[in-house]
Design a protein around this motif. Structure first.
Motif, PDB file in Angstrom:
ATOM      1  N   ALA A 105       0.828  -1.092   0.574  1.00 16.97           N
ATOM      2  CA  ALA A 105       0.301  -0.275   0.076  1.00 16.97           C
ATOM      3  C   ALA A 105       1.617   1.586  -0.053  1.00 16.97           C
ATOM      4  CB  ALA A 105      -0.753  -0.163   1.070  1.00 16.97           C
ATOM      5  N   ALA A 106       1.850   1.110   0.723  1.00 22.78           N
ATOM      6  CA  ALA A 106       3.112   2.704   0.791  1.00 22.78           C
ATOM      7  C   ALA A 106       3.135   2.755  -0.365  1.00 22.78           C
ATOM      8  CB  ALA A 106       3.657   2.777   1.837  1.00 22.78           C
ATOM      9  N   MET A 107       3.599   1.935  -1.152  1.00 22.83           N
ATOM     10  CA  MET A 107       4.366   2.052  -2.749  1.00 22.83           C
ATOM     11  C   MET A 107       3.966   2.406  -3.403  1.00 22.83           C
ATOM     12  SD  MET A 107       7.448   1.348  -1.550  1.00 22.83           S
ATOM     13  CE  MET A 107       7.564   2.044  -0.292  1.00 22.83           C
ATOM     14  N   THR A 108       2.267   1.912  -3.311  1.00 17.06           N
ATOM     15  CA  THR A 108       1.586   2.255  -3.949  1.00 17.06           C
ATOM     16  C   THR A 108       0.753   4.187  -4.112  1.00 17.06           C
ATOM     17  OG1 THR A 108       0.276   0.438  -4.431  1.00 17.06           O
ATOM     18  CG2 THR A 108      -1.232   2.096  -5.488  1.00 17.06           C
ATOM     19  N   ILE A 109       1.068   4.158  -2.819  1.00 14.54           N
ATOM     20  CA  ILE A 109       0.955   5.795  -2.892  1.00 14.54           C
ATOM     21  C   ILE A 109       2.409   6.560  -3.079  1.00 14.54           C
ATOM     22  CG2 ILE A 109       1.114   7.088  -1.063  1.00 14.54           C
ATOM     23  CD1 ILE A 109      -1.122   5.111   0.728  1.00 14.54           C
TER      24      ILE A 109
ATOM     25  N   GLU B   3       5.610  10.156  -6.544  1.00 11.62           N
ATOM     26  CA  GLU B   3       6.193  10.473  -7.542  1.00 11.62           C
ATOM     27  C   GLU B   3       5.951  10.162  -8.480  1.00 11.62           C
ATOM     28  OE1 GLU B   3       9.034   7.093  -7.150  1.00 11.62           O
ATOM     29  OE2 GLU B   3      10.683   8.563  -6.558  1.00 11.62           O
ATOM     30  N   SER B   4       5.059   9.594  -9.413  1.00  8.45           N
ATOM     31  CA  SER B   4       5.509   9.966 -10.603  1.00  8.45           C
ATOM     32  C   SER B   4       4.478  11.004 -11.110  1.00  8.45           C
ATOM     33  CB  SER B   4       4.379   8.423 -11.352  1.00  8.45           C
ATOM     34  OG  SER B   4       3.174   8.591 -10.662  1.00  8.45           O
ATOM     35  N   ASN B   5       3.539  11.925  -9.964  1.00  9.13           N
ATOM     36  CA  ASN B   5       2.954  12.908 -10.206  1.00  9.13           C
ATOM     37  C   ASN B   5       3.918  14.228  -9.548  1.00  9.13           C
ATOM     38  OD1 ASN B   5      -0.112  12.822 -11.672  1.00  9.13           O
ATOM     39  ND2 ASN B   5       0.681  10.902  -9.595  1.00  9.13           N
ATOM     40  N   GLY B   6       4.678  13.779 -10.151  1.00  7.95           N
ATOM     41  CA  GLY B   6       6.330  14.857  -9.451  1.00  7.95           C
ATOM     42  C   GLY B   6       6.063  15.312  -8.069  1.00  7.95           C
ATOM     43  N   PHE B   7       5.900  14.702  -7.691  1.00  9.47           N
ATOM     44  CA  PHE B   7       5.728  15.157  -6.189  1.00  9.47           C
ATOM     45  C   PHE B   7       7.246  14.446  -5.541  1.00  9.47           C
ATOM     46  CE2 PHE B   7       1.647  15.365  -6.533  1.00  9.47           C
ATOM     47  CZ  PHE B   7       1.246  16.642  -5.232  1.00  9.47           C
TER      48      PHE B   7
ATOM     49  N   LYS C 133      -6.617   0.039   4.073  1.00  5.70           N
ATOM     50  CA  LYS C 133      -7.875  -1.434   2.810  1.00  5.70           C
ATOM     51  C   LYS C 133      -7.340  -1.065   1.426  1.00  5.70           C
ATOM     52  CE  LYS C 133     -12.019  -2.006   5.425  1.00  5.70           C
ATOM     53  NZ  LYS C 133     -12.067  -2.048   6.526  1.00  5.70           N
ATOM     54  N   ALA C 134      -7.467  -1.171   0.090  1.00  2.33           N
ATOM     55  CA  ALA C 134      -7.189  -1.182  -1.044  1.00  2.33           C
ATOM     56  C   ALA C 134      -8.426  -0.144  -1.621  1.00  2.33           C
ATOM     57  CB  ALA C 134      -7.931  -2.439  -1.986  1.00  2.33           C
ATOM     58  N   GLU C 135      -9.658   0.028  -1.275  1.00  3.95           N
ATOM     59  CA  GLU C 135     -10.129   1.466  -1.937  1.00  3.95           C
ATOM     60  C   GLU C 135      -9.601   2.939  -1.553  1.00  3.95           C
ATOM     61  OE1 GLU C 135     -11.530  -1.039   0.146  1.00  3.95           O
ATOM     62  OE2 GLU C 135     -12.943  -0.686   1.287  1.00  3.95           O
ATOM     63  N   HIS C 136      -8.651   2.766   0.241  1.00  2.19           N
ATOM     64  CA  HIS C 136      -8.760   3.964   0.710  1.00  2.19           C
ATOM     65  C   HIS C 136      -7.472   4.031  -0.345  1.00  2.19           C
ATOM     66  CE1 HIS C 136     -10.874   2.889   5.072  1.00  2.19           C
ATOM     67  NE2 HIS C 136     -11.501   3.654   3.631  1.00  2.19           N
ATOM     68  N   VAL C 137      -6.622   3.376  -0.728  1.00  2.00           N
ATOM     69  CA  VAL C 137      -4.749   3.567  -1.083  1.00  2.00           C
ATOM     70  C   VAL C 137      -5.639   4.512  -2.790  1.00  2.00           C
ATOM     71  CG1 VAL C 137      -2.787   2.818  -2.101  1.00  2.00           C
ATOM     72  CG2 VAL C 137      -3.777   1.846  -0.136  1.00  2.00           C
ATOM     73  N   GLU C 138      -6.557   3.291  -3.304  1.00  4.99           N
ATOM     74  CA  GLU C 138      -6.987   3.649  -4.462  1.00  4.99           C
ATOM     75  C   GLU C 138      -7.987   5.419  -4.485  1.00  4.99           C
ATOM     76  OE1 GLU C 138      -9.749   0.625  -5.794  1.00  4.99           O
ATOM     77  OE2 GLU C 138      -8.231  -0.445  -5.604  1.00  4.99           O
ATOM     78  N   ALA C 139      -8.975   5.558  -3.803  1.00 10.32           N
ATOM     79  CA  ALA C 139      -9.050   7.005  -3.206  1.00 10.32           C
ATOM     80  C   ALA C 139      -7.640   7.426  -3.102  1.00 10.32           C
ATOM     81  CB  ALA C 139      -9.724   6.740  -2.511  1.00 10.32           C
TER      82      ALA C 139
ATOM     83  N   VAL D 237      -4.723   7.330  -4.154  1.00  4.51           N
ATOM     84  CA  VAL D 237      -4.172   7.890  -5.652  1.00  4.51           C
ATOM     85  C   VAL D 237      -4.773   8.169  -6.228  1.00  4.51           C
ATOM     86  CG1 VAL D 237      -3.263   6.447  -7.455  1.00  4.51           C
ATOM     87  CG2 VAL D 237      -2.523   5.802  -5.133  1.00  4.51           C
ATOM     88  N   GLU D 238      -6.008   8.207  -6.704  1.00 12.43           N
ATOM     89  CA  GLU D 238      -6.734   9.530  -7.227  1.00 12.43           C
ATOM     90  C   GLU D 238      -7.094  10.453  -7.156  1.00 12.43           C
ATOM     91  OE1 GLU D 238     -10.903   8.703  -7.957  1.00 12.43           O
ATOM     92  OE2 GLU D 238     -10.153   6.988  -8.230  1.00 12.43           O
ATOM     93  N   ASP D 239      -6.677  11.006  -5.549  1.00 12.04           N
ATOM     94  CA  ASP D 239      -6.837  12.507  -5.189  1.00 12.04           C
ATOM     95  C   ASP D 239      -4.928  13.075  -5.876  1.00 12.04           C
ATOM     96  OD1 ASP D 239      -9.445  12.646  -4.938  1.00 12.04           O
ATOM     97  OD2 ASP D 239      -9.548  12.185  -2.899  1.00 12.04           O
ATOM     98  N   ILE D 240      -4.417  12.083  -5.500  1.00 17.72           N
ATOM     99  CA  ILE D 240      -2.977  12.245  -5.394  1.00 17.72           C
ATOM    100  C   ILE D 240      -3.236  13.715  -6.719  1.00 17.72           C
ATOM    101  CG2 ILE D 240      -0.329  12.315  -5.606  1.00 17.72           C
ATOM    102  CD1 ILE D 240      -0.488  10.068  -3.417  1.00 17.72           C
ATOM    103  N   GLU D 241      -3.540  12.442  -7.674  1.00 17.07           N
ATOM    104  CA  GLU D 241      -3.055  12.613  -9.637  1.00 17.07           C
ATOM    105  C   GLU D 241      -3.900  14.257  -9.547  1.00 17.07           C
ATOM    106  OE1 GLU D 241      -4.511   9.021 -11.289  1.00 17.07           O
ATOM    107  OE2 GLU D 241      -2.717   8.141 -11.019  1.00 17.07           O
TER     108      GLU D 241
END
Lengths: 350, 350, 350, 350
Positions: free
Chosen positions: A266-270, A275-279, A330-336, A338-342
């Protein structure tokens, strides 16, 4: 509110609760002398590859740190720690309350190295008036550190080696140990850790247990009378079985590492999303704590939906924050997230 | 082996485990700042009839005693206790480890009285060199005591009164408080206790919880900064919710007293069995600990089937033993014991 | 070997020894309850312009610091100090041994300022998890500092003011207080000091006495039970009269300031010799400690005849050293040193 | 007012003051590293017949007791003492302030015996829950005791022997050691004492010095880092020379024993006067403290001219008092007292 603010926001892994249910009516003697504790001790000794180790179960981290440190030091001795070490910052002076000074070392990433330890030794013993100064005797490191960073095997070997030369004891605070063991790039096994330090502990509170830390003492000189110390410092749980049941469960069928791996993924996904969004990141963490640098407006936006820690100020407009995953993220929390980071990144680019 | 050796041989009341299950995935902030703790605090304040009290949850008794005492005393002050008080005997010097002397008073039944307290005061302040002597400042009593005995309302009022006159703080160790409240003949309510002392705690570990002690501070002068003290002394549970959930459950629908009553009923049945078969008792306990005097052969016989505590030697052939019931004592275990007591009596009469 | 290595290399001012002789056979009660102590206390209260102050005599500085600090702080509280403060560096962890953390502040000259104190306050109370952090409660400063520097009246007023705002207690370590009072440019009187802090002490050990520190408590809230604390911490001298006689002598006919002035004159002569010969100083001290920067060969040369302290390394070829004068520094020793400084300078210029 | 209230009512033996005068201007390094201390250490090692002993000088008794005890014990260990031991009664909880419990033993004459020590050992180690109890590790005795009584050589040998068997350390508080060595019937030499315990101290404060206690450590295991402990506990006198000069003087030409003998002679004269006039004694002391039982009117009468200690109440009309002689007790004061005792007896007989 979705919580990434720490790794102790939920209860325990369901298998632990089930075992508590199943065993609830069994009568046992108290204070860790029951069969569940015995079994858990054996599982941990096995996992550590040290059949002679002493294993003790305590309730929480501050308690564990004070009990270990107070047990080892004579009154005029102190414990060396990174200035950012948990004992030096967030335990309300619990170590000092046992009478001992913490000797802080500068660190940019939460780690300290063998050279610094040698420096402490030399500074003390080269001082003609060293009897007026607290004598360094114990080295405290946390792995993962408070910034999510990890010691490599060679770094730990170097620390071990310098401690042996200097006559220092080496302890590892493993409140988040599993998250280190499961991290990508980690080259330290539990057996390595057991061999390379004198005493360490395996954190349960943050990795699947309701609470609990398992102290592993490998240096025979430190084993004597440790249970007296646990009792005196308020850590000898009457229903010790609850600790035994939890660690038995965590060390059965690889659950401890499985849960740790879950948090790391989960942490790596976040991390990747940031990272991929330039932070950029303040600390290069491969573990369950991630420290991206955000604009204050971005922090405000995310704060509406997520709880996370404002770690430190970078400048007027930016701050370091901490996102923490755990065994139960929870996977859905991570997904949410990630979307918000984007979305944040898109807004930034406008 | 049927265990009457203590009141912490099993897990927790099923309703508590159920609540832990139900709430397991709910995310909460840590360290007792969650809603379950808030709710539990409110329920306890209500039960104590003191809406201004401060309520804190700690893990175990030794920890709670040291935290309270260290929070109250200045370094040159000591705590007055019956010589049999738990802090004076079975906490591995935890109080002394906080720097404070325990000033023990003789007691034949675990209780101390107002006259003794006045004596301590006078002895200290009439001593021209009192600055060479630890200053008494705090009175510690346990209710029920370590011998199962109870303070009456008038006794507690007298202690309160003398403490006020002498400028002493009064604390009550309530590790088994419920068993006192539920005892036949007890005339103290929770509200009385809250009113008649400065700080006390309500034991959960021995009455239905996995663990946990609820500290109630009624004297405003003692409230300041108590959470710092809990943290420093290792008692601030990361997942504080677990304490909140447990005490919320215990203080909902009268569960705490119901469980206490269960233990008392079992204890009285056992007491009556001993009594009606001609056994004498060392202490006149109406609570869940019973202290009959048995012949050593009788002890040996019972030990084959029951675990219980050999308390103290009376003479070459007799000893005091302790049988302990609890919230979870099973009716069939009590019945079996009663039968075996009757058999003992028959053998004796032969 | 001529000693400039510290200010406690000789015995006591002859007037003190004479008084010890004269009074030797007089019988007195013990522990500071004699008439000499009473008289000394009165002289000091008068000198401080505070007839309500409490004055106590202790033996040495470390003892005095620990006794004051342990008397003031609750267990979870810490003492703020310059990182170079004596309590933070050269007392073998005596403060920590009383259970308290020292909260060090950076300082380039041994002093800390009001803004730093406010920063400590804000950092603590703005931290949402401040209960996990030692609570700052006491500010320790030394005057003169360990580097011989001095607080001005306005600086001390600012510290006082910020301490009042923050609810902090302010204490002054005056182990070398006289050398500050007598220094050129000093604008603080003993009465100012008494008014601007809560507790301070007047050093005797380094200024004419065999030993002894006079604690002056001006804040009524800190006066209670201080004698218990002295006794517990081993500072209540059985023959307290010896302390009384010494401070009575030092505070009769201005001897304390006269002796202080003597040391300052010697120090300024030495300072001028270094300065006029082109040496630089690490610290701008107007008191009895002087910190010139010397080449290592110069240090070696001077070391043959004089003992002084190698303070810290500047670079491969230069170091800071400390020359210390005292109430008993001999004119011929100063003259010899001045000559040798001039010789050094000549050699340098060659 | 003629003072028999304690043995620290005057200054120091004139030879000590002379030496302080003679050496006053000599410059020495600090903290006991000077030649006077070196010489004094050698004289004491010689007097003890142990050339390998470590000798350290501290200022006072409470400080010395806490430093020794804190240096020896681990946190969960306690010190066994007669309930009347100085550490257990008149040091304001100084031992507890180092974190250690005192385990008191009953005693009618201030002494404890080998059988009691064995009892402590057995009670602890036979207790199945001994980890909940402070572990006895050190035995503290005073010789002479607080009641003036003395250990015989065979009693001390028995203590030594049981301590070796039990793994306990044995320390002797010798605050009045000389008065024991010089007493009639004493069969313990300084060398015996050095051989029969692990650490002891030779009191100077009460026997001719301004202040000072000489710690003698004979057990090599206890020698390590003791100077750190002295410094931390505030006992490392800056002008350590003053302690060296005093003990050098006391241990030159047998002065220490000569002064001790002086006090004993005076005490025996007083004792005989009481005895031959029909007074009884509470304690059978052959040393400088005498504890006759007097009628309260007799106490009142004597109090007009003499100061002495009201020790304890016997009954409504009688009390135990303490008359204390010292190295400096004047013959005319003893004569006056003897006369007044005889007068008391005459009045009584009327």
């Amino acid at each position: 509110m979705i919580r990434f603010e720490n790794d102790y926001a939920e209860g325990a892994h369901p298998r632990i609760l089930e075992r508590l249910m199943e065993t609830n009516e069994v009568q046992t003697p108290g204070y860790g002398t029951d069969d569940y504790c015995e079994s858990a001790r054996n599982l941990i000794m096995e996992a550590c590859g040290d059949p002679t180790a002493d294993v003790h179960f305590l309730v929480g981290g501050t308690q564990t740190n004070t009990t270990i440190i107070a047990s080892i030091l004579r009154p005029h001795q102190g414990v060396v720690s990174a200035h950012s070490g948990h004992i030096a910052t967030h335990e309300t002076g619990a170590i000092e309350a046992t009478g001992h000074k913490i000797l802080p070392l500068p660190s940019s990433d939460g780690k300290i190295d063998a050279e610094q330890i040698r420096g402490v030794y030399e500074e003390h013993w080269n001082d003609a008036t060293h009897e007026h100064v607290v004598q360094p005797a114990l080295v405290y490191i946390s792995n993962p550190t408070e910034f999510g960073t990890l010691y490599s095997k060679s770094e730990l070997e170097a620390l071990r080696s310098v401690c042996l030369e200097c006559g220092f004891t080496l302890m590892i605070d493993g409140a988040r140990l599993g998250y280190g063991l499961a991290a990508e790039g980690n080259d330290l096994s539990l057996a390595d850790i057991a061999k390379l330090c004198d005493v360490f502990y395996i954190g349960g509170t943050k990795i699947g247990a309701l609470f609990g830390e398992a102290v592993v003492i490998t240096n025979p000189a430190l084993k004597k009378d440790f249970r007296y110390m646990i009792k005196q410092r308020g850590g000898l749980l009457a229903k010790g079985r609850i600790l035994g049941i939890q660690f038995e469960t965590l060390f059965t069928d690889g659950l401890y590492l499985e849960l740790s791996k879950h948090a790391i993924d989960a942490a790596m996904t976040i991390r990747n999303a940031f990272e991929s969004n330039g932070f950029e990141f303040k600390y290069q963490s491969k573990t369950n704590q991630q420290f991206p640098i955000l604009h204050n407006e971005q922090i405000e936006l995310l704060s509406k939906k997520y709880s996370f820690h404002k770690w430190e100020t970078v400048n007027e407009s930016e701050s370091v924050v901490r996102f923490c995953t755990s065994w139960s993220t929870k996977a859905e929390h991570v997904e949410a997230l990630v979307e918000d980071i984007e979305k944040l990144a898109l807004q930034k680019s406008k």
